[in-house]
Design a protein around this motif. Structure first.
Motif, short mmCIF file in Angstrom:
data_model
loop_
_atom_site.label_atom_id
_atom_site.label_comp_id
_atom_site.label_asym_id
_atom_site.label_seq_id
_atom_site.Cartn_x
_atom_site.Cartn_y
_atom_site.Cartn_z
N ILE A 128 30.72 51.73 46.20
CA ILE A 128 30.95 50.30 46.43
C ILE A 128 31.34 49.64 45.11
O ILE A 128 32.49 49.24 44.92
N ARG A 129 30.37 49.54 44.20
CA ARG A 129 30.67 48.95 42.89
C ARG A 129 31.66 49.81 42.11
O ARG A 129 32.55 49.28 41.43
N GLN A 130 31.49 51.13 42.19
CA GLN A 130 32.31 52.03 41.40
C GLN A 130 33.62 52.33 42.12
O GLN A 130 33.89 53.46 42.57
N THR A 131 34.46 51.30 42.23
CA THR A 131 35.76 51.43 42.87
C THR A 131 36.80 50.63 42.08
O THR A 131 36.46 49.66 41.40
N ALA A 132 38.03 51.05 42.18
CA ALA A 132 39.11 50.35 41.47
C ALA A 132 39.23 48.91 41.95
O ALA A 132 39.52 48.01 41.16
N LEU A 133 39.03 48.68 43.25
CA LEU A 133 39.16 47.32 43.78
C LEU A 133 38.13 46.38 43.15
O LEU A 133 38.47 45.29 42.68
N VAL A 134 36.87 46.78 43.13
CA VAL A 134 35.82 45.93 42.57
C VAL A 134 36.03 45.75 41.07
O VAL A 134 35.92 44.63 40.55
N TRP A 135 36.33 46.82 40.36
CA TRP A 135 36.58 46.70 38.92
C TRP A 135 37.75 45.76 38.65
O TRP A 135 37.71 44.96 37.72
N ALA A 136 38.82 45.86 39.44
CA ALA A 136 40.00 45.02 39.23
C ALA A 136 39.70 43.55 39.55
O ALA A 136 40.18 42.65 38.86
N ARG A 137 38.94 43.30 40.61
CA ARG A 137 38.57 41.92 40.93
C ARG A 137 37.77 41.29 39.79
O ARG A 137 37.99 40.14 39.41
N VAL A 138 36.83 42.05 39.25
CA VAL A 138 36.01 41.54 38.14
C VAL A 138 36.88 41.32 36.90
O VAL A 138 36.77 40.31 36.20
N ALA A 139 37.79 42.26 36.62
CA ALA A 139 38.63 42.16 35.42
C ALA A 139 39.60 40.99 35.48
O ALA A 139 39.90 40.37 34.46
N THR A 140 40.11 40.69 36.68
CA THR A 140 41.13 39.65 36.81
C THR A 140 40.59 38.32 37.32
O THR A 140 41.27 37.29 37.20
N GLY A 141 39.42 38.33 37.93
CA GLY A 141 38.90 37.11 38.56
C GLY A 141 39.58 36.79 39.88
O GLY A 141 39.37 35.72 40.44
N GLU A 142 40.37 37.72 40.40
CA GLU A 142 41.10 37.50 41.66
C GLU A 142 40.29 38.09 42.82
O GLU A 142 40.30 39.29 43.07
N ASP A 143 39.58 37.24 43.56
CA ASP A 143 38.69 37.71 44.62
C ASP A 143 39.42 38.25 45.84
O ASP A 143 38.82 38.97 46.66
N GLU A 144 40.70 37.90 46.01
CA GLU A 144 41.42 38.33 47.21
C GLU A 144 42.24 39.60 46.99
O GLU A 144 42.99 40.02 47.88
N LEU A 145 42.12 40.21 45.83
CA LEU A 145 42.86 41.44 45.56
C LEU A 145 42.61 42.48 46.65
O LEU A 145 41.47 42.70 47.07
N VAL A 146 43.68 43.16 47.08
CA VAL A 146 43.60 44.26 48.02
C VAL A 146 44.64 45.31 47.62
O VAL A 146 45.80 44.96 47.38
#
Length: 322
Positions: A116-134
């Motif tokens: 869950i946490r250890q995924t590219a999607l979650v890491w990328a959302r945290v890094a960019t602040g973009e909550d809607e990233l998919v």
């Protein structure tokens, strides 16, 4: 266009959507949630009391509200602990419509099962602040390299559609065992079948649905014999396609725990990554339409010889004959 989420992600992680009984039970929503997640009872009570369990309109449902027929509720439940994946995720490109990241080995692309946490999607959302990233596509957890993501719902279809239409030019680098008499280049077409729930896929008889071109860039001596650095160009996207094709040619990828045979690996063992890298990706911008080319800065750890240049990665068609 997808409806906005009634509860935004928290630390990059989406809220859980829970469907209430239909027809509704006489019990309160609290009771229904605790029945579904008994080990999270205190967490659920705190969320209800704080107004953090909401309906599809984003309105708090309250501690004693009763279920409404056909209603869903959303809430955040902290995911269980996960082994921390080594390495970092690099943001290669970012604008208001798309993000391209370069992920390490062992990082799943999207949340699923125990990741869950250890995924590219979650890491990328945290890094960019973009909550809607998919993500517009996926890489296997073991494969490192480039992943394209949509910033907002308006461009998801445009980006994902390019991968579905095979309008994206993808280049991979792989380190394989190099047996005597191995080809210098190949082009392989076959039919790959992978049954859901079965770890390995296989080539089977029938109309080809998988096509890969490959060219040997360099050779080097490894601890267990001769190794080759391959530039690979898949024009289709079957599951495990590159791994299956190289194994079929007698050149399994170094670090592969599925081909030629399933090798048991401890969940926390990050010592022998699959030597496969999504090294280059060319796609069209989802709004402007211009062609954009990205190249990974990563290296494969098993390779000690000369590394591929950007010009080699982007040489015309990766062609040759077997």
């Amino acid at each position: 266009m997808p409806r906005p989420k009634p509860l935004p992600p928290r630390a990059g992680i989406d809220a859980v959507r829970f469907r209430l009984p239909d027809p509704p039970a006489r019990d309160a929503i609290e009771t229904e949630l605790i029945r579904a997640f008994p080990e999270r009872a205190e967490e659920i009570r705190r969320g209800l009391a704080a107004g953090e369990v909401v309906d599809r309109h984003g309105n708090p449902v309250g501690e004693y509200a009763r279920p409404v027929k056909g209603e869903d509720v959303w809430l955040h439940l902290a995911p269980p602990p996960e082994p921390e994946v080594p390495g970092t995720l690099e943001v290669v490109y970012r604008d208001g419509d798309m993000v391209v990241v370069d992920k390490p080995h062992f990082l799943a692309t999207t949340p699923r099962a125990g990741h869950i946490r250890q995924t590219a999607l979650v890491w990328a959302r945290v890094a960019t602040g973009e909550d809607e990233l998919v993500p517009a596509h996926r890489l296997d957890r073991g494969t490192a390299g480039l992943v394209v993501m949509a910033v907002h719902p308006r461009v998801r279809g445009a980006l994902a559609g390019q991968f579905q239409r095979r309008a994206v030019n993808k280049r991979y680098l792989a380190v394989t065992k190099l047996p005597e008499g191995a080809p210098r280049a190949f082009e392989r077409r076959s039919r790959i079948f992978k049954q859901h729930g079965i770890l390995q896929g296989a080539e089977v008889a029938g109309e080809p649905n998988a096509h890969t071109r490959g060219r040997l860039l360099s050779e080097a001596e490894g601890p267990e014999g001769r190794l080759g650095l391959w530039l690979l160009e898949p024009t289709t996207g079957q599951t495990h396609q590159l791994r299956i094709h190289l194994h079929a040619l007698g050149m399994p990828i170094v670090g592969d725990d599925l081909y030629p045979c399933i090798r048991g690996v401890e969940h926390e063992d990050f010592s022998a990554p699959l030597q496969l890298l999504a090294a280059g990706l060319e796609c069209s911008h989802p709004v402007g339409g211009q062609r954009m080319r990205f190249t990974s800065a990563r290296r494969l750890s098993a390779w000690t010889g000369r590394w591929a240049t950007e010009a080699e990665i982007w040489v015309g068609t990766v062609s040759g004959e077997i």
